[in-house]
Design an enzyme around this catalytic site. Sequence first.
Site, PDB file in Angstrom:
ATOM      1  N   TYR A   1       3.264  -5.329  10.068  1.00 12.32           N
ATOM      2  CA  TYR A   1       3.279  -3.867   9.964  1.00 12.32           C
ATOM      3  C   TYR A   1       4.465  -3.296  10.725  1.00 12.32           C
ATOM      4  O   TYR A   1       5.124  -2.346  10.278  1.00 12.32           O
ATOM      5  CB  TYR A   1       1.990  -3.279  10.525  1.00 12.32           C
ATOM      6  CG  TYR A   1       0.774  -3.379   9.626  1.00 12.32           C
ATOM      7  CD1 TYR A   1       0.604  -4.435   8.741  1.00 12.32           C
ATOM      8  CD2 TYR A   1      -0.234  -2.424   9.685  1.00 12.32           C
ATOM      9  CE1 TYR A   1      -0.515  -4.529   7.939  1.00 12.32           C
ATOM     10  CE2 TYR A   1      -1.357  -2.508   8.881  1.00 12.32           C
ATOM     11  CZ  TYR A   1      -1.496  -3.566   8.013  1.00 12.32           C
ATOM     12  OH  TYR A   1      -2.612  -3.651   7.221  1.00 12.32           O
TER      13      TYR A   1
ATOM     14  N   HIS B   1       0.840  -1.204   0.000  1.00 15.72           N
ATOM     15  CA  HIS B   1       0.000   0.000   0.000  1.00 15.72           C
ATOM     16  C   HIS B   1       0.875   1.253   0.000  1.00 15.72           C
ATOM     17  O   HIS B   1       0.647   2.197   0.759  1.00 15.72           O
ATOM     18  CB  HIS B   1      -0.956  -0.010   1.199  1.00 15.72           C
ATOM     19  CG  HIS B   1      -2.096  -0.971   1.050  1.00 15.72           C
ATOM     20  ND1 HIS B   1      -3.358  -0.586   0.638  1.00 15.72           N
ATOM     21  CD2 HIS B   1      -2.162  -2.307   1.232  1.00 15.72           C
ATOM     22  CE1 HIS B   1      -4.148  -1.650   0.586  1.00 15.72           C
ATOM     23  NE2 HIS B   1      -3.441  -2.707   0.939  1.00 15.72           N
TER      24      HIS B   1
END
Length: 319
Positions: free
Chosen positions: A308, A38
């Site tokens: 993450y 992303h």
Amino acid sequence: MTLLVSATSFAQDIVSADQVVGALEKQFGVTPGQRRNHINGVCITGSFIGDKAIQAYTNSPLFSGKKIPVIGRFSLAGGSLKIPDTARNPRGMALEFELPKKAVQHFTMLNVPVFGASTPNSFYDGVIANTPDPATSKPDPEKVAAYKVSHPDARALSEYLAQNNPITSYANSDFYSIHTFKFINKNNKTTLVKWRFIPQEGVKRLSDEELKTASTRFLDQDIIAKTQAGPVRWDMLVIIGEPSDEQENPTVYWPANRKEIKAGILTLTSASPQQGGVCEKINFDPLVMADGIAPTNDPVLLFRSPAYADSYAKRLVEK
């Protein structure tokens, strides 16, 4: 076509967060200081007002009825800056709610109703199968075909993306929690829930003809222009699950007849480039939660947090 790639060539042991992030780096390359997935995105700010009726299900301060400041990010799936805004990839909406007493709640959503893998291993296998061959600069079709045959959990998302063209604007996209969560009320009663954000301007998708002529980049500037013209809003709907509903596999749809309750309104008032923006340094970990909301044992949801963190640490060092 004869498949020469055996299903046993896919990951057998439990993969680590660093393995998955490393595989994404191999698939897309590395842009120093940037996200590994992303990577294309835009910062957003605004507010959320939750509906007090949801307090029957959760004691989260998100649903106090008071205005909650929000910092967020829209994004396009993939780790390359060259991926066009017309790609048949999911789009993301990540939100950080600034709750009272310095508490924070994250929602990290996609504009698809299901995920593309039921386990971290399956996601990893998909990344490996779709990594370009250095000789051709394209994924090996035999590896991709073998992956599809041996990973039926990827089918639901693949079919959804094939049947639904990309959105015309972030302002005209719905967004889904993907995973199942637990709402916990003041009496410590737990309710299984999912949620989705529905744009008040309606969901709008590019036509097949528009897909042929749309520019490579339009999503970021479009939402910047729209918020400059006035507030952009989404209604939050909470889907109430039943104990028998799937809660650990994000590739499975819930029954369509589940009860839905309007839970609040998200209002965005500004959008800006992510470079140097308010969202650039935020790690939108979906397991950052305040009172009244808890995760299920969905292995993909639980894996996203360390993945993450791994990506975040790498880009901080590179900065």
